[in-house]
Design an enzyme around this catalytic site. Structure first.
Site, mmCIF file in Angstrom:
data_model
loop_
_atom_site.group_PDB
_atom_site.id
_atom_site.type_symbol
_atom_site.label_atom_id
_atom_site.label_comp_id
_atom_site.label_asym_id
_atom_site.label_seq_id
_atom_site.Cartn_x
_atom_site.Cartn_y
_atom_site.Cartn_z
ATOM 1 C CE LYS A 1 -3.938 2.005 -0.130
ATOM 2 N NZ LYS A 1 -4.832 1.699 -0.967
ATOM 3 C CB SER B 1 -3.344 -0.845 -3.508
ATOM 4 O OG SER B 1 -4.377 -0.144 -3.580
#
Length: 366
Positions: A156, A226
């Site tokens: 992330k 992401s």
């Protein structure tokens, strides 16, 4: 000897953590052992997708009800926005418990948090290096010494927003791009290259700032990155196999060459004991603990010789089209759509394709 447990839990809203709370109350999840939580939330997956932050806030409150604040902050929270099509919103909880000594290798979990990344470093080699260091730390946490034993790395990563850009420019720094949406792709790209360097897939000496997010002939087959507005560092989760871990869970990975290429996924399922000529049978679906995938639209505007319009839609981002399409293709293979499909696969698999990981419970075979 540690044992990994993975729980896939449905969610009725981004802040619906009741399923995890119930599992904790029933003793199925020990909050002290939670390593990471992945979530698919029903936002747009773009810069202004606050469903990710909403879910992160709710999960943070949940963890702090059961853990000291510092311990709760150590849990990696990887929220991926966008459940287009019939993809089902859900959480995947990764837990580490002490188990009996047994024959490995088994699923191993490792995590790491990098420090804050300056806005001017996003999408550049400094970000590549930060992620490389983080992946190596997460591998050590997972007791994985051979990069070949890593099957999936979930990162992330942060993105640029107008205030971060302005602050950087005020101190005389120049960001890689001023378009906040494009910054998502650049951050994912640099993070993926960092994973590839850490795993020995990519030569760090061959990388330049100019090729990040441009030269898609360079890619990792195990990176899944992401970007989100809800953090300013990187949260990194390594999933692999290790003889230092016991238990019935196993992981394998595949690379889809394009958005229809489910056969490598079928082969990965077969390698971990879920062989099926067609769609998985109900008993096999129960043993499929989690399916994680990356998706993107081919930059050439074609899929197997036919034109697609995912890149030409001015109303809906191509990442949203790609998530829905790949979730449908994989759902047809496994028989359900509670699948973690993340959009935007820059340097993550070949152009138009992407890495996939399957986590399976082998206990029925024993």
């Amino acid at each position: 000897m540690p044992t990994a447990k993975v729980h896939r839990i449905s969610a009725d809203a981004p802040d619906d953590v009741s399923g995890i709370e119930s599992a904790i109350a029933a003793g199925r999840i020990d909050p002290a052992g939670i390593v990471a939580i992945f979530g698919k939330t029903e936002g747009n997956g773009l810069v202004n997708d606050f469903s990710r932050g909403f879910a992160t806030l709710a999960l943070g409150h949940l963890l702090e009800r059961h853990l000291p604040r510092q311990r709760a902050a150590e849990v990696c929270l990887v929220m991926s926005g966008g459940t287009e099509g019939a993809m089902a919103p859900h959480f995947v909880v990764f837990e580490r418990r002490d188990g009996d000594a047994g024959a490995g290798p088994s699923l191993a979990l490792g995590r790491a948090h990098t420090g804050e990344v300056a806005a001017e470093h996003l999408g550049r080699l400094a970000q590549v290096d930060a992620v490389t260091e983080g992946v190596r730390a997460a591998m050590q946490d997972a007791a994985i010494t051979d990069p070949a034993d890593v099957h999936f790395v979930q990162v992330k990563c942060p993105l640029l927003i107008a205030t971060r850009i302005a602050a950087a420019e005020a101190r005389g720094a120049k960001v890689a791009v001023r378009d906040t949406l494009k910054s998502m792709g650049l951050s994912r790209a640099a993070s993926a290259l960092g994973v590839g360097v850490a795993l020995g897939e990519i030569d760090r000496a061959a990388l330049t700032n100019a090729m990040i997010g441009v030269d898609f002939g360079v890619w990792s087959q195990r990176a899944s990155c992401s970007a989100g507005i809800e953090l300013i560092n990187h949260e990194i989760v390594v999933l692999g196999m290790s003889r230092a871990w016991a238990g019935p869970l196993a992981i394998d990975h595949a690379v889809m060459a394009d958005a229809l290429d489910v056969e490598p996924v079928r082969a990965a399922l077969a390698r971990v004991g879920l062989a099926a000529a067609g769609q998985l049978a109900q008993a096999q679906r129960t043993r499929l603990v989690a399916l994680l995938a990356k998706a993107e639209a081919s930059s050439k505007g074609r899929l197997r010789g036919h034109r697609h319009t995912m890149l030409d839609d001015s109303d809906i981002s191509s990442t949203r089209h790609a998530r829905a399409f790949v979730a449908g293709a994989l759902g047809g293979l496994v028989g359900h759509a509670e699948i973690f499909v993340s959009g935007g696969a820059e340097h993550q698999g070949p152009d138009g394709g992407g890495p996939v990981a399957v986590i399976v419970d082998r206990s029925a075979n024993e």
